[in-house]
Design an enzyme around this catalytic site. Sequence first.
Site, mmCIF file in Angstrom:
data_model
loop_
_atom_site.group_PDB
_atom_site.id
_atom_site.type_symbol
_atom_site.label_atom_id
_atom_site.label_comp_id
_atom_site.label_asym_id
_atom_site.label_seq_id
_atom_site.Cartn_x
_atom_site.Cartn_y
_atom_site.Cartn_z
ATOM 1 N N GLU A 282 34.729 -10.260 56.276
ATOM 2 C CA GLU A 282 33.505 -11.012 56.041
ATOM 3 C C GLU A 282 33.380 -12.194 57.006
ATOM 4 O O GLU A 282 32.290 -12.486 57.503
ATOM 5 C CB GLU A 282 33.465 -11.505 54.581
ATOM 6 C CG GLU A 282 32.077 -11.657 54.026
ATOM 7 C CD GLU A 282 32.074 -11.704 52.495
ATOM 8 O OE1 GLU A 282 31.557 -10.751 51.889
ATOM 9 O OE2 GLU A 282 32.606 -12.661 51.896
ATOM 10 N N GLU A 285 32.269 -10.823 60.132
ATOM 11 C CA GLU A 285 30.863 -10.427 60.035
ATOM 12 C C GLU A 285 29.957 -11.643 60.196
ATOM 13 O O GLU A 285 28.937 -11.595 60.886
ATOM 14 C CB GLU A 285 30.602 -9.745 58.680
ATOM 15 C CG GLU A 285 29.207 -9.132 58.582
ATOM 16 C CD GLU A 285 28.883 -8.553 57.209
ATOM 17 O OE1 GLU A 285 29.792 -8.515 56.341
ATOM 18 O OE2 GLU A 285 27.736 -8.161 57.008
ATOM 19 N N CYS A 302 30.775 -9.412 46.802
ATOM 20 C CA CYS A 302 31.895 -8.907 45.985
ATOM 21 C C CYS A 302 31.569 -8.810 44.508
ATOM 22 O O CYS A 302 32.311 -8.227 43.744
ATOM 23 C CB CYS A 302 33.156 -9.729 46.174
ATOM 24 S SG CYS A 302 32.930 -11.255 46.981
ATOM 25 N N SER A 322 26.203 -9.171 52.769
ATOM 26 C CA SER A 322 27.302 -8.726 53.612
ATOM 27 C C SER A 322 27.524 -7.236 53.362
ATOM 28 O O SER A 322 27.393 -6.761 52.239
ATOM 29 C CB SER A 322 28.563 -9.511 53.241
ATOM 30 O OG SER A 322 29.704 -8.803 53.672
ATOM 31 N N LYS A 361 31.918 -3.844 37.207
ATOM 32 C CA LYS A 361 32.836 -3.079 38.055
ATOM 33 C C LYS A 361 32.934 -1.624 37.612
ATOM 34 O O LYS A 361 33.224 -0.746 38.410
ATOM 35 C CB LYS A 361 34.228 -3.713 38.034
ATOM 36 C CG LYS A 361 34.303 -5.059 38.729
ATOM 37 C CD LYS A 361 34.444 -4.900 40.227
ATOM 38 C CE LYS A 361 34.382 -6.257 40.917
ATOM 39 N NZ LYS A 361 34.141 -6.121 42.350
ATOM 40 N N GLU A 364 30.092 -0.152 39.332
ATOM 41 C CA GLU A 364 30.321 -0.134 40.780
ATOM 42 C C GLU A 364 31.214 1.042 41.183
ATOM 43 O O GLU A 364 30.976 1.722 42.181
ATOM 44 C CB GLU A 364 30.966 -1.452 41.222
ATOM 45 C CG GLU A 364 31.134 -1.564 42.726
ATOM 46 C CD GLU A 364 31.934 -2.781 43.133
ATOM 47 O OE1 GLU A 364 32.880 -3.146 42.416
ATOM 48 O OE2 GLU A 364 31.623 -3.370 44.180
ATOM 49 N N GLU A 369 28.209 6.217 46.557
ATOM 50 C CA GLU A 369 28.720 5.945 47.900
ATOM 51 C C GLU A 369 30.187 5.507 47.881
ATOM 52 O O GLU A 369 30.799 5.350 48.926
ATOM 53 C CB GLU A 369 27.847 4.902 48.614
ATOM 54 C CG GLU A 369 27.755 3.537 47.973
ATOM 55 C CD GLU A 369 26.636 3.406 46.938
ATOM 56 O OE1 GLU A 369 26.209 4.438 46.375
ATOM 57 O OE2 GLU A 369 26.211 2.265 46.668
ATOM 58 N N CYS A 520 34.209 -15.145 38.463
ATOM 59 C CA CYS A 520 34.844 -14.022 37.759
ATOM 60 C C CYS A 520 35.649 -14.470 36.549
ATOM 61 O O CYS A 520 35.815 -13.718 35.593
ATOM 62 C CB CYS A 520 35.763 -13.267 38.699
ATOM 63 S SG CYS A 520 34.963 -12.778 40.209
#
Lengths: 606, 173
Positions: A282, A285, A302, A322, A361, A364, A369, A520
């Site tokens: 990141e 990036e 994230c 990102s 999560k 996710e 993908e 989190c």
Amino acid sequence: MDSKMVSVRINGSEYSVPSGATILDACKRAGISVPTLCFLQDVAKNASCGVCLVEVKGAKSLVRSCTACVRDGIEIITNSARIRDARKTNVELLLANHPKECLSCVRNQNCELQEIAAELGVMHDRFVQTKKKMEWDTTSLSLVRDPNKCILCGRCIAVCGTVQTVHAISLSNRGIKTRVSTYMEKGLGNVACTNCGQCALVCPTAAIVERDDTDEVFEELLNPDKVVVVQTAPAIRVGIGEAMGMAPGSLVTGQMVAGLRRLGFKKVFDTQFTADLTIVEEAHELVQRLTNKGALPMITSCSPGWTKFAEHFFPDALAHLSTCKSPQQMFGALAKTYYAAKLNIDPRKMVVVSVMPCTAKKYEARRPEMMSAFEHWKEKRAWSADDAFYDVDYVLTTRELSRMFKESGIQFASLPAEEFDHPLGESTGAAVIFGATGGVMEAALRTAYEVVTGKTLTDINFVALRGMDGIKEAEVDLNGKKLKVAVAHTLGNARKLMEQIERGESPYAFIEVMTCPGGCLGGGGQPIPTTWEIRKKRAESLYAEDLGKTIRKSHENPQIIALYKESLKTPLGDLSHHPLHTSYQKRGLFVWKTNGHRKKEPVSTK
Amino acid sequence: MDGTETLSKELQEIDGVITKHRGKHGELLGILEETQLLNEAQFLSEEALNHVALRTGVPLSRVYNVVTFYSFFNLKPQGKHKITVCRGTACHTKGSKALLEDIGLILGCGKALEDGEAFYTTPDNEYTISTVACFGQCALAPVVAIDGVIHSNVTTATLQKLLKKFSKRRITS
């Protein structure tokens, strides 16, 4: 709150309290406890339950102290036969329609309705049930709703609408038919829900809970053909102790590792390893976007609740996200490619379990993908679609892991501290603080600074980015170039920054967004209750762990350096692109029209 | 919706309604009310609700909250004829429950009306049967409204006569 003080009389004694205060506030300041049920500090005061009743002299009926405000000279009584009777009756009325399944309920012994019934001395099941049985909502991959257990306190609606500005749920119908509904009863899985699970975290009963995957994981652990590995998110080490009966914020990294080994996991790894990897990717990036004039501000990706929120509500601004996968997904992809190859394990026989503070999560991990390990192997080994597997097989929340520990008879507090396995268990202080709001930004800056300037960062503590303010800002000097960065937690605060971007007024180069209040550590899968005091304690523990680490910058993690040397070669390189980066899709609000993300039907929890 | 596709006539009309009510007090209620009246079958289709939410920015769940709260709003197509049986206390003592059962028998939908409180449309979309708590016509109890006309001192016999007038199909007596 109005700073003018007024004089109130509570149970015969005089107190001085601020004039805007509610009666409940005033009683709290005076050290007098008033029981509450639907009320939730800073989130909900719907005055729906009638438990916080008090007597006010001169008032005709009893008063709900959570919403009624004090005035000068008010006389309040918090305990009388009339009050006790009314409070008890109100709870009895709630119990009439609440299933009496406490012994087989996931919230058994952690239920506010159960607690209040005990506290108020409810001894009889006086009233008959009047509501008809309602269907469960099992459409979501993350959450399950049982409307029969709902007491209509309205907390979930408040947290979803006011805190997160998602509005996935609302009350519907009226009178006896009133219930919490999604639009047209489509179910959480078919509307714009981010799966953040804050509704489950604030639910006083078990009307909204995480989808339970413990049975599946137990089964995999018993399968001799499978290699079951586990990864744990940073926030688990400050949450699982609490779920096992220790003090809030207890830092139990070593015991957690020991406990997981005793459950039968072959390898106990750390999501913090891939958190370090996320930071390296990141930070590069960001530098690339700064030099190549890419979409700025760049926003962290994230938090899966946040990315889905952006896909629903800001589908035209997805270029700002990102492309880095979340640490959980990077881990799954690497475990089934890099690590599987290293140890010569058939990736089809490998089971990756994540322990996350997060319900999103679970969703996710089932995004179509997120099968990059399968994509990686399928051509090399000529595998067909029947061999397909996800990078991450199961996601357990902190609460689910605590249930597995308890079920297995693990005496958590007395476990010896053990170390993570290598190599995917190595991490730095930068990765630890991922679990707190501002942590990812701080970690990224520690690395980005050194990538850009080539100098060593001496003061690595970005204190301005810490703490529980909704939106935090800082400015960093990268070789004379000043960069403004911002940190937001809760989707409501994220929305503010996104609207700023849409108006073209965003002064920032880099933004961190965490879906849940506090980051989190306050995730939807964390122990219940999670209050601001508890969040602060968990954060303190994370920053203490960071301070205790010898290596505190992600790019200095020796195993990350080895990973690039052996396999990925360079950050943002061709080899890292597939396992570590992802793309987003424009979802919009009318999800049910475009819903195509479910590979296998979720199994019923019972 | 990307803006390039042409909106159906209904959605264009809804746009007109939304423009008319924009910024007014009770905006959403006004829009929903007029939108329902625009519809031939007197109901709010999902498409219409989606459109209202999209244009006004009101969350979908909130729109659903409002349309399910007020009994005025219908989420299903309504019958050509509307029969409303009063289930208030006065009408109840004068036998309105039996009248509701009679309607169920006459129109062949007894099962759907079983619990004494109803909101039901016959499958052929001819009749919508509903109940209200009180018409305020207690002196004339029991009362039944058919297509907005209130009939007083209704008996099984008068009901049969009234319903026969509308019905193309054979009503067994």
